[in-house]
Structure formats: C-alpha cells, structure tokens
Design a protein around this motif. Structure first.
Motif, PDB file in Angstrom:
ATOM      1  N   ALA A 133       4.315   1.480   6.998  1.00  0.00           N
ATOM      2  CA  ALA A 133       3.425   0.704   6.138  1.00  0.00           C
ATOM      3  C   ALA A 133       1.982   0.835   6.612  1.00  0.00           C
ATOM      4  CB  ALA A 133       3.855  -0.762   6.130  1.00  0.00           C
ATOM      5  N   LEU A 134       1.781   0.762   7.926  1.00  0.00           N
ATOM      6  CA  LEU A 134       0.432   0.864   8.486  1.00  0.00           C
ATOM      7  C   LEU A 134      -0.131   2.270   8.336  1.00  0.00           C
ATOM      8  CD1 LEU A 134       1.107  -1.290  11.644  1.00  0.00           C
ATOM      9  CD2 LEU A 134      -0.630  -1.797   9.910  1.00  0.00           C
ATOM     10  N   LEU A 135       0.682   3.289   8.594  1.00  0.00           N
ATOM     11  CA  LEU A 135       0.206   4.668   8.464  1.00  0.00           C
ATOM     12  C   LEU A 135      -0.142   5.001   7.013  1.00  0.00           C
ATOM     13  CD1 LEU A 135       2.691   6.539  10.828  1.00  0.00           C
ATOM     14  CD2 LEU A 135       0.294   6.002  11.276  1.00  0.00           C
ATOM     15  N   ALA A 136       0.697   4.558   6.086  1.00  0.00           N
ATOM     16  CA  ALA A 136       0.464   4.860   4.680  1.00  0.00           C
ATOM     17  C   ALA A 136      -0.804   4.200   4.154  1.00  0.00           C
ATOM     18  CB  ALA A 136       1.661   4.414   3.843  1.00  0.00           C
ATOM     19  N   ALA A 137      -1.147   3.055   4.726  1.00  0.00           N
ATOM     20  CA  ALA A 137      -2.332   2.331   4.262  1.00  0.00           C
ATOM     21  C   ALA A 137      -3.569   2.644   5.085  1.00  0.00           C
ATOM     22  CB  ALA A 137      -2.066   0.824   4.312  1.00  0.00           C
ATOM     23  N   GLY A 138      -3.373   3.325   6.250  1.00  0.00           N
ATOM     24  CA  GLY A 138      -4.497   3.528   7.146  1.00  0.00           C
ATOM     25  C   GLY A 138      -4.733   4.979   7.504  1.00  0.00           C
ATOM     26  N   PRO A 139      -4.353   5.398   8.733  1.00  0.00           N
ATOM     27  CA  PRO A 139      -4.704   6.742   9.206  1.00  0.00           C
ATOM     28  C   PRO A 139      -4.211   7.876   8.304  1.00  0.00           C
ATOM     29  CG  PRO A 139      -3.849   5.410  11.002  1.00  0.00           C
ATOM     30  CD  PRO A 139      -3.621   4.631   9.748  1.00  0.00           C
ATOM     31  N   LEU A 140      -3.087   7.688   7.646  1.00  0.00           N
ATOM     32  CA  LEU A 140      -2.536   8.731   6.779  1.00  0.00           C
ATOM     33  C   LEU A 140      -2.513   8.280   5.325  1.00  0.00           C
ATOM     34  CD1 LEU A 140       0.415   9.925   9.060  1.00  0.00           C
ATOM     35  CD2 LEU A 140      -1.930  10.782   8.959  1.00  0.00           C
ATOM     36  N   ARG A 141      -3.520   7.478   4.938  1.00  0.00           N
ATOM     37  CA  ARG A 141      -3.541   6.920   3.581  1.00  0.00           C
ATOM     38  C   ARG A 141      -3.711   8.008   2.532  1.00  0.00           C
ATOM     39  NH1 ARG A 141      -7.971   2.441   2.311  1.00  0.00           N
ATOM     40  NH2 ARG A 141      -9.255   4.084   3.227  1.00  0.00           N
ATOM     41  N   ASP A 142      -4.656   8.912   2.733  1.00  0.00           N
ATOM     42  CA  ASP A 142      -4.831  10.024   1.807  1.00  0.00           C
ATOM     43  C   ASP A 142      -3.779  11.085   2.103  1.00  0.00           C
ATOM     44  OD1 ASP A 142      -7.091   8.742   0.734  1.00  0.00           O
ATOM     45  OD2 ASP A 142      -8.317   9.528   2.377  1.00  0.00           O
ATOM     46  N   VAL A 143      -3.671  12.056   1.223  1.00  0.00           N
ATOM     47  CA  VAL A 143      -2.674  13.105   1.434  1.00  0.00           C
ATOM     48  C   VAL A 143      -3.050  13.861   2.709  1.00  0.00           C
ATOM     49  CG1 VAL A 143      -1.575  15.159   0.506  1.00  0.00           C
ATOM     50  CG2 VAL A 143      -2.274  13.304  -1.035  1.00  0.00           C
ATOM     51  N   PRO A 144      -2.287  13.706   3.791  1.00  0.00           N
ATOM     52  CA  PRO A 144      -2.681  14.287   5.076  1.00  0.00           C
ATOM     53  C   PRO A 144      -2.208  15.728   5.221  1.00  0.00           C
ATOM     54  CG  PRO A 144      -0.743  12.924   5.365  1.00  0.00           C
ATOM     55  CD  PRO A 144      -1.093  12.871   3.897  1.00  0.00           C
ATOM     56  N   LEU A 187       6.005   8.385   3.669  1.00  0.00           N
ATOM     57  CA  LEU A 187       4.663   7.833   3.465  1.00  0.00           C
ATOM     58  C   LEU A 187       4.241   7.940   2.007  1.00  0.00           C
ATOM     59  CD1 LEU A 187       2.701   9.019   6.630  1.00  0.00           C
ATOM     60  CD2 LEU A 187       3.846   6.839   6.210  1.00  0.00           C
ATOM     61  N   ALA A 188       4.615   9.024   1.344  1.00  0.00           N
ATOM     62  CA  ALA A 188       4.300   9.155  -0.082  1.00  0.00           C
ATOM     63  C   ALA A 188       4.981   8.044  -0.876  1.00  0.00           C
ATOM     64  CB  ALA A 188       4.742  10.525  -0.589  1.00  0.00           C
ATOM     65  N   ARG A 189       6.231   7.732  -0.508  1.00  0.00           N
ATOM     66  CA  ARG A 189       6.943   6.653  -1.194  1.00  0.00           C
ATOM     67  C   ARG A 189       6.285   5.303  -0.905  1.00  0.00           C
ATOM     68  NH1 ARG A 189      11.810   7.306   0.938  1.00  0.00           N
ATOM     69  NH2 ARG A 189      12.187   9.055  -0.458  1.00  0.00           N
ATOM     70  N   ALA A 190       5.875   5.095   0.323  1.00  0.00           N
ATOM     71  CA  ALA A 190       5.220   3.835   0.668  1.00  0.00           C
ATOM     72  C   ALA A 190       3.901   3.672  -0.068  1.00  0.00           C
ATOM     73  CB  ALA A 190       4.991   3.764   2.177  1.00  0.00           C
ATOM     74  N   ARG A 191       3.147   4.758  -0.201  1.00  0.00           N
ATOM     75  CA  ARG A 191       1.876   4.667  -0.924  1.00  0.00           C
ATOM     76  C   ARG A 191       2.100   4.379  -2.402  1.00  0.00           C
ATOM     77  NH1 ARG A 191       0.370   8.884   2.665  1.00  0.00           N
ATOM     78  NH2 ARG A 191       1.106  10.445   1.183  1.00  0.00           N
ATOM     79  N   SER A 192       3.144   4.955  -2.982  1.00  0.00           N
ATOM     80  CA  SER A 192       3.375   4.781  -4.418  1.00  0.00           C
ATOM     81  C   SER A 192       3.954   3.416  -4.759  1.00  0.00           C
ATOM     82  CB  SER A 192       4.298   5.889  -4.942  1.00  0.00           C
ATOM     83  OG  SER A 192       5.601   5.753  -4.403  1.00  0.00           O
ATOM     84  N   THR A 193       4.732   2.832  -3.853  1.00  0.00           N
ATOM     85  CA  THR A 193       5.381   1.549  -4.128  1.00  0.00           C
ATOM     86  C   THR A 193       4.695   0.369  -3.453  1.00  0.00           C
ATOM     87  OG1 THR A 193       6.887   1.734  -2.243  1.00  0.00           O
ATOM     88  CG2 THR A 193       7.612   2.708  -4.343  1.00  0.00           C
ATOM     89  N   GLY A 194       3.886   0.642  -2.420  1.00  0.00           N
ATOM     90  CA  GLY A 194       3.281  -0.434  -1.639  1.00  0.00           C
ATOM     91  C   GLY A 194       4.197  -0.994  -0.576  1.00  0.00           C
TER      92      GLY A 194
END
Length: 257
Positions: free
Chosen positions: A150-161, A183-190
């Motif tokens: 959750a933290l990586l998807a919203a922070g250091p790796l938020r954009d497509v890394p 992480l892609a799933r976490a970004r898309s679903t929150g």
C-alpha cells in the motif's frame, strides 16, 4: 468575528485573529489572497490584519508574493510534519484503529515505510483470537506485505516504475514481475493485499494513509485467509474504505478506488 460553529468567544482576541487568518490563508491555497479579501473573511480592519500578517511573516507562517497577495508560509508545513511524525502516529491513529477493529473483529495493524521494510507501529487485537505472530516494532519486507505494498503503490513506486526501481524493493523477497503486478492492482483499486505470502493460512488487506497526496503510514486488516475471501473480503475492504476514513485526523485520507 468569525468563529468555529458552536465555539465560545476566544479568551485572547489577537491570537484568535492570527489563527483565523491562518485558516483563511489555508483555504486560499497556493494562489494566495489579497489583504482586502482576508480582512473581509476574518472580520478585521485592514490595518489590524496587516500587523497580524507581519507577525506571521516574521515567524514564517505567512508570506507575501510579489503581487501583494498573501499565502501560507513554510513554517506551517513544519508543524504538520511534526504533528504526523512517526512517534505521534500511534496516539493520533489509535481511535481509528480501534474503530476499524471493532467493525470487523479482526487484527488491525499500523505501519510505516523504513527503507525496503515496513515497521509495525501499533496493533489492535480483536476479541476473537487470531494466530498471527505480530509485534509492535517488528520489521518485514515491504514488497511482500499488504502494508508495504500500500505504501509503495502510493509513494516511492506510485508512478509506473522501471525494472531498476522495482528490483531495489523486490530484493530477494519477491520477483520484479510479481511486485509490478501487485502494485498495479493496488494503484487501480486503492487497496493492497497479500495472501499466505508471510504466514500460512493468513491474509491481509491494507490502505495507505495520505497527507497532501503522499503516504505517511498504512493500516491493514489481518485475518485467516478464509475470512479474506469472497463476500467476507468485500466486507472488510468496505470497512477500510468507510469506517477508517471516518475516524482519521483532519488532513489524512486514503487512496480512491
């Protein structure tokens, strides 16, 4: 003088005027606002407000742009950072953790990112027992935990890394491809998740806590895998999205779905 709903008169008018001015500057945002508009909103004459603003500027809580408009100064950011410092988070967020635990009757964790790892800052135990090895201060690889994802998807790796950034966090704990996928799933679903990747029979779902769009912590629900599947999972995810935000301190949000 404008007052908060239901509030009594301030015991010290000059301080109250300064605080109301800060509130008005916060609402004005980065573009700022004029002295006249501030005076009208705060309920002060311009000469008095000018002195208040001079004091706020002196301490860095307000600044004046070249066009004469006023906006918040950098000292305000320092206050917010201190308020949400790691050592304060358990006390600030305890009511939200307890509310979430009460709603789902599952183990709830609070964690922050420390390099490639998640550090567990607090936990609230449910009434029914959950056989999970869990301790405040425990560290786990961020790449394999719901909190960390959750933290990586919203922070250091938020954009497509790129692969290099992913590999730095994946390490030997997971593959770059797997980390990219979760992480892609976490970004898309929150919502981030893991199932039996750390303990057999145990699953977790988690959301990041955001301040001004940046993650400061994450909260997870940990339960036996069968209680984080199907309709039961949907109910616990709904609690993360609905119960948790209702009890967060002002200024903290969760990612949108």
């Amino acid at each position: 003088m404008p007052q908060a709903p239901g509030s009594a008169a301030s015991p010290l008018g000059s301080v109250d005027k300064a605080l109301l001015t800060l509130d008005a500057l916060a609402r004005a945002g980065a573009s700022g606002t004029s002295l006249a508009a501030l005076a009208a909103e705060v309920g002060a004459n311009k000469s008095t407000l000018h002195r208040t603003l001079a004091a706020l500027r002196h301490r860095g809580y307000a600044e004046q742009a070249d066009d004469g408009t006023y906006r918040l100064g950098p000292a305000v950011l320092a206050l917010g950072t201190t308020f949400l410092a790691e050592e304060n988070l358990p006390a600030l967020l305890r009511p939200a953790l307890e509310a979430l635990c009460g709603a789902v009757d599952e183990l709830v964790h609070l964690g922050v990112l420390a390099g490639r790892e998640v550090v567990y800052l607090d936990k609230v135990e449910p009434q029914r027992p959950v056989r999970v090895w869990s301790a405040v201060g425990r560290r786990r690889p961020a790449a394999t935990t719901a909190l960390g994802r959750a933290l990586l998807a919203a922070g250091p790796l938020r954009d497509v890394p790129d692969d290099g950034a992913l590999a730095a966090f994946a390490g030997s704990d997971t593959s770059v491809e797997r980390l990219r996928e979760v992480l892609a799933r976490a970004r898309s679903t929150g919502v981030a998740a893991e199932t039996e990747e750390n303990e057999a029979g145990i699953a977790c779902v988690a959301v990041a806590l955001l301040r001004a769009g940046r993650p400061v912590a994450a909260v997870s629900i940990t339960a036996p895998a069968e209680r984080l599947a199907g309709d039961a999972r949907a109910a616990r995810v709904a609690a993360l999205r609905e119960v948790l935000p209702a009890h967060l301190p002002a200024g903290l949000t969760i990612p949108s779905a």
